[in-house]
Design a protein around this motif. Structure first.
Motif, PDB file in Angstrom:
ATOM      1  N   UNK A  48       6.506  34.572   1.678  1.00 58.19           N
ATOM      2  CA  UNK A  48       7.842  33.555   1.329  1.00 58.19           C
ATOM      3  C   UNK A  48       8.345  32.824   2.352  1.00 58.19           C
ATOM      4  N   UNK A  49       8.332  33.147   3.688  1.00 50.90           N
ATOM      5  CA  UNK A  49       8.677  32.260   4.644  1.00 50.90           C
ATOM      6  C   UNK A  49       7.915  31.026   4.744  1.00 50.90           C
ATOM      7  N   UNK A  50       6.694  31.445   4.654  1.00 45.82           N
ATOM      8  CA  UNK A  50       5.848  30.076   4.768  1.00 45.82           C
ATOM      9  C   UNK A  50       5.770  29.167   3.232  1.00 45.82           C
ATOM     10  N   UNK A  51       6.079  29.679   2.216  1.00 42.97           N
ATOM     11  CA  UNK A  51       6.385  29.072   1.004  1.00 42.97           C
ATOM     12  C   UNK A  51       7.759  28.172   1.313  1.00 42.97           C
ATOM     13  N   UNK A  52       8.723  29.019   1.408  1.00 42.63           N
ATOM     14  CA  UNK A  52      10.086  27.890   1.536  1.00 42.63           C
ATOM     15  C   UNK A  52      10.273  27.127   2.523  1.00 42.63           C
ATOM     16  N   UNK A  53       9.109  27.009   3.712  1.00 45.22           N
ATOM     17  CA  UNK A  53       9.042  25.834   4.592  1.00 45.22           C
ATOM     18  C   UNK A  53       8.584  24.831   3.834  1.00 45.22           C
ATOM     19  N   UNK A  54       7.366  25.018   3.427  1.00 44.80           N
ATOM     20  CA  UNK A  54       6.828  24.076   2.747  1.00 44.80           C
ATOM     21  C   UNK A  54       7.512  23.569   1.237  1.00 44.80           C
ATOM     22  N   UNK A  55       8.320  24.304   0.411  1.00 47.29           N
ATOM     23  CA  UNK A  55       8.940  23.891  -0.180  1.00 47.29           C
ATOM     24  C   UNK A  55      10.311  23.079   0.142  1.00 47.29           C
ATOM     25  N   UNK A  56      10.816  23.468   1.135  1.00 51.17           N
ATOM     26  CA  UNK A  56      11.828  22.695   1.737  1.00 51.17           C
ATOM     27  C   UNK A  56      11.311  21.264   2.066  1.00 51.17           C
ATOM     28  N   UNK A  57      10.163  21.027   2.658  1.00 54.97           N
ATOM     29  CA  UNK A  57       9.733  19.875   3.087  1.00 54.97           C
ATOM     30  C   UNK A  57       9.522  18.845   1.873  1.00 54.97           C
ATOM     31  N   UNK A  58       8.963  19.568   0.770  1.00 53.21           N
ATOM     32  CA  UNK A  58       8.814  18.580  -0.190  1.00 53.21           C
ATOM     33  C   UNK A  58      10.251  18.304  -1.010  1.00 53.21           C
ATOM     34  N   UNK A  72       4.917  12.892  -4.740  1.00 56.36           N
ATOM     35  CA  UNK A  72       4.879  14.214  -3.880  1.00 56.36           C
ATOM     36  C   UNK A  72       4.687  15.312  -5.166  1.00 56.36           C
ATOM     37  N   UNK A  73       5.528  15.281  -6.033  1.00 55.90           N
ATOM     38  CA  UNK A  73       5.416  16.350  -7.205  1.00 55.90           C
ATOM     39  C   UNK A  73       4.008  16.152  -7.994  1.00 55.90           C
ATOM     40  N   UNK A  74       3.520  14.761  -8.208  1.00 53.00           N
ATOM     41  CA  UNK A  74       2.403  14.712  -8.694  1.00 53.00           C
ATOM     42  C   UNK A  74       1.092  15.226  -8.018  1.00 53.00           C
ATOM     43  N   UNK A  75       1.370  15.010  -6.680  1.00 54.94           N
ATOM     44  CA  UNK A  75       0.096  15.333  -5.734  1.00 54.94           C
ATOM     45  C   UNK A  75      -0.110  16.773  -5.667  1.00 54.94           C
ATOM     46  N   UNK A  76       0.960  17.525  -5.857  1.00 55.88           N
ATOM     47  CA  UNK A  76       0.785  19.183  -5.943  1.00 55.88           C
ATOM     48  C   UNK A  76      -0.043  19.544  -7.092  1.00 55.88           C
ATOM     49  N   UNK A  92      -2.486  29.366  -8.565  1.00 56.53           N
ATOM     50  CA  UNK A  92      -2.905  30.147  -7.449  1.00 56.53           C
ATOM     51  C   UNK A  92      -1.833  30.418  -6.742  1.00 56.53           C
ATOM     52  N   UNK A  93      -1.095  29.490  -6.216  1.00 54.50           N
ATOM     53  CA  UNK A  93       0.238  29.746  -5.266  1.00 54.50           C
ATOM     54  C   UNK A  93       1.103  30.637  -6.218  1.00 54.50           C
ATOM     55  N   UNK A 229      14.955  30.040  12.166  1.00 51.97           N
ATOM     56  CA  UNK A 229      14.221  29.620  11.136  1.00 51.97           C
ATOM     57  C   UNK A 229      15.273  29.658   9.986  1.00 51.97           C
ATOM     58  N   UNK A 230      16.238  30.884   9.892  1.00 46.83           N
ATOM     59  CA  UNK A 230      17.070  30.970   8.913  1.00 46.83           C
ATOM     60  C   UNK A 230      17.887  29.699   8.983  1.00 46.83           C
ATOM     61  N   UNK A 231      18.581  29.036   9.949  1.00 44.22           N
ATOM     62  CA  UNK A 231      19.263  28.053   9.970  1.00 44.22           C
ATOM     63  C   UNK A 231      18.464  26.744   9.498  1.00 44.22           C
ATOM     64  N   UNK A 232      17.227  26.525   9.867  1.00 42.83           N
ATOM     65  CA  UNK A 232      16.381  25.233   9.476  1.00 42.83           C
ATOM     66  C   UNK A 232      16.268  25.407   7.907  1.00 42.83           C
ATOM     67  N   UNK A 233      15.859  26.643   7.482  1.00 44.10           N
ATOM     68  CA  UNK A 233      15.540  26.786   6.127  1.00 44.10           C
ATOM     69  C   UNK A 233      16.749  26.557   5.242  1.00 44.10           C
ATOM     70  N   UNK A 234      17.733  27.250   5.428  1.00 43.99           N
ATOM     71  CA  UNK A 234      18.936  27.337   4.468  1.00 43.99           C
ATOM     72  C   UNK A 234      19.423  25.994   4.642  1.00 43.99           C
TER      73      UNK A 234
END
Length: 253
Positions: A48-58, A72-76, A92-93, A229-234
């Motif tokens: 989930x940490x890996x996912x939220x980092x990618x999701x945050x980037x998006x 970006x949304x279409x590229x996914x 799959x994700x 990581x908590x500060x960056x993501x949140x």
């Protein structure tokens, strides 16, 4: 017929040893299961940490404007074509995330029940108030996040609910319409605060479970990694709704 006193003592000793051995075996199995559940929580948490980092980037693509965010949304949905069907990688994700979520929740609930059952035995010990507070925060914070995830999926993915009453076929406009409403932004920010607290303690616990806190230096590093990581993501997730509500990110940008 009466048995000699020594014979009775031997029988009693054998009985005690048998009961003690059975208890140790039972406790050993319970301990191994508890360790396995903690490992399952740690690994699913890392997913989930890996996912939220990618999701945050998006999400931060919203600062680049309507077209960049929608591209970006279409590229996914087109990654992996033609080997995968449209949206194949996303499914799959999603499957991996669903399995990880079920594993994480199952492990958390099972460990909580065991801890609660163990507390029914009245032992004389000094309670760690900080540990108790953190465990309560993780439990209720986790439940809050679970409810938020369900709503978030209904809002942006599964149901695509536009609270403003506008169309839902444009990802960028749906994002702006959602966070233009102050109470929607407030709900999101509260959820992100809970996410930050959950990550802060969860990352530390995961690193401890995986054996990365065996020295003072490693423990301090684990605490710093969890906090950063908590500060960056949140914080990263909070930027978009705040700037939408402030009028910086708009439909005309």
């Amino acid at each position: 017929m009466s048995h000699p006193r020594g014979h009775r003592a031997a029988i009693g000793s054998d009985t005690v040893n048998f009961v003690a051995t059975a208890t140790l075996v039972k406790n050993s199995r319970s301990t191994h299961t508890t360790i396995a559940l903690k490992l399952l929580m740690a690994v699913s948490g890392i997913v989930f940490i890996a996912f939220v980092l990618l999701h945050m980037y998006g999400n931060l693509k919203a600062f680049a404007g309507h077209d960049a965010y929608n591209e970006y949304a279409e590229h996914l949905r087109t990654i992996g074509e033609p080997m995968l069907p449209r949206g194949g990688l996303l499914w799959i994700i999603r499957a991996v995330l669903i399995v990880s979520l079920l594993a994480h929740v199952y492990s958390a609930v099972t460990l909580w029940r065991r801890a609660r059952k163990a507390r029914t035995h009245k032992y004389v010990m000094k309670k760690n108030k900080h540990s108790t507070y953190a465990s309560h925060l993780m439990r209720w914070g986790g439940l809050t996040l679970l409810l938020f995830i369900i709503w978030h999926l209904l809002n942006f993915t599964i149901g695509k609910v536009n609270i403003s009453g506008g169309p839902t076929n444009d990802p960028y406009d749906l994002l702006v319409d959602t966070f233009d409403i102050w109470w929607m932004t407030l709900i999101y920010l509260v959820a992100m605060a809970m996410l930050g607290a959950h990550l802060h303690h969860g990352i530390w616990s995961s690193m401890q479970t995986l054996g990365f806190t065996n020295s003072l230096r490693q423990r301090n590093l684990a605490k710093r990694v969890g906090f950063v990581l908590a500060v960056i993501i949140a914080g990263g997730f909070s930027l978009v709704p705040i700037f939408v509500l402030a009028g910086v990110i708009t439909k005309t940008s």
